[in-house]
Scaffold this motif. Sequence first.
Motif, PDB file in Angstrom:
ATOM      1  N   ASN A   1       0.810  -1.225   0.000  1.00 53.36           N
ATOM      2  CA  ASN A   1       0.000   0.000   0.000  1.00 53.36           C
ATOM      3  C   ASN A   1       0.844   1.276   0.000  1.00 53.36           C
ATOM      4  OD1 ASN A   1      -2.054  -1.852   0.166  1.00 53.36           O
ATOM      5  ND2 ASN A   1      -3.071  -0.895   1.921  1.00 53.36           N
TER       6      ASN A   1
ATOM      7  N   ASP B   1      -3.766   7.872   1.605  1.00 52.76           N
ATOM      8  CA  ASP B   1      -3.886   6.571   2.265  1.00 52.76           C
ATOM      9  C   ASP B   1      -5.337   6.111   2.288  1.00 52.76           C
ATOM     10  OD1 ASP B   1      -1.178   6.363   2.808  1.00 52.76           O
ATOM     11  OD2 ASP B   1      -1.337   7.345   4.756  1.00 52.76           O
ATOM     12  N   ASP B   2      -6.255   7.035   2.556  1.00 48.75           N
ATOM     13  CA  ASP B   2      -7.671   6.671   2.630  1.00 48.75           C
ATOM     14  C   ASP B   2      -8.187   6.164   1.283  1.00 48.75           C
ATOM     15  OD1 ASP B   2      -7.810   7.317   5.296  1.00 48.75           O
ATOM     16  OD2 ASP B   2      -8.625   9.325   4.971  1.00 48.75           O
TER      17      ASP B   2
ATOM     18  N   ASN C   1      -6.780   2.681   0.773  1.00 53.06           N
ATOM     19  CA  ASN C   1      -7.451   1.733   1.669  1.00 53.06           C
ATOM     20  C   ASN C   1      -8.854   1.394   1.169  1.00 53.06           C
ATOM     21  OD1 ASN C   1      -5.250   1.605   3.392  1.00 53.06           O
ATOM     22  ND2 ASN C   1      -6.002   3.227   4.737  1.00 53.06           N
TER      23      ASN C   1
ATOM     24  N   HIS D   1      -5.342 -10.496   1.635  1.00 52.21           N
ATOM     25  CA  HIS D   1      -4.384  -9.876   2.545  1.00 52.21           C
ATOM     26  C   HIS D   1      -3.236 -10.839   2.816  1.00 52.21           C
ATOM     27  CE1 HIS D   1      -2.958  -8.703   6.707  1.00 52.21           C
ATOM     28  NE2 HIS D   1      -2.778  -7.597   6.004  1.00 52.21           N
TER      29      HIS D   1
ATOM     30  N   ASP E   1       0.667  -4.141   5.382  1.00 50.88           N
ATOM     31  CA  ASP E   1       0.124  -3.370   4.265  1.00 50.88           C
ATOM     32  C   ASP E   1       0.313  -4.077   2.919  1.00 50.88           C
ATOM     33  OD1 ASP E   1      -0.801  -1.173   5.753  1.00 50.88           O
ATOM     34  OD2 ASP E   1       1.227  -0.357   5.884  1.00 50.88           O
TER      35      ASP E   1
END
Length: 283
Positions: free
Chosen positions: A70, A81-82, A85, A99, A103
């Motif tokens: 990320n 970042d938002d 995400n 996942h 990150d």
Amino acid sequence: MNGPYRAWPLPFRLCPDERMLDIATWAPALERLQLPSGVLDLMLTRLDGLDDDTRHLLAAAAIQGMRFSNPILVRVSSRSDDEINDAVAAATRHRIIEHVTGDVHAFVHGKVRETLLADLDEATQTRMHAQTAEALESEVTADADAIYQTIHEIARHRILAGDESPPRATYAACLAAGRLALNHHAPDEAVGFFARAAEAADSAGVRLDGRFRETYATTLLRTGDLAPAREQLDLALEAEQDGFRRASLHELVARVHVMEGDGDAAMASARLGLEALGRPIPR
């Protein structure tokens, strides 16, 4: 089935050994997995459920490889970042990625990644490879477990960036990756990186010294490439002036000739080595 395993792909839910549930371990195999066409089509259809912005961010993530970070994606995409995400969360819900740890996420299949990459034209891909290399260079640490993979990835992205990567940067990255591969007993990989380093050095106008040529030559010897090794040793001798170093290079040339079955040429190289030391054999 309830609990955290419910969201995992079926092969992982059926596995009784939790150590085998690590997507980082399975990702390379998943990339090569030959799925039935119907299953693969269904998997690719999931991409249609993404909005254009999320799909574009995933295409940028695909530049990194089967796995992506990320923070690196933030640097390459210039998004917050938002925003990253949110895109990752949407892709996870659609079972396009899984996942891995922290990150880091992984695409569920190589075809998914290939499809996303096809959204990007060649110019965009090369630019993003250059940006990814720059972002990775800022992430290099002294962590012995991570440094090998990071330096390898930097060199890979510098190569794929083509003209978007400054030749000196490509040379430095490939040289570092080649040396590290050699230290990890991977001569075939090291040869590839040294070859790229030599090409980039030529483009950058960097004069390769005798030590680089010798290292490249000894690596070629380990892979059994005798003629290219001898060529690099000849170039090393042209660049080297120190008598002791020249003697060492002549000794390597003699070894090549021995491996080629040419005893006379080996003896001639040995004579030149002794002459470089100021100890010629009496004729």
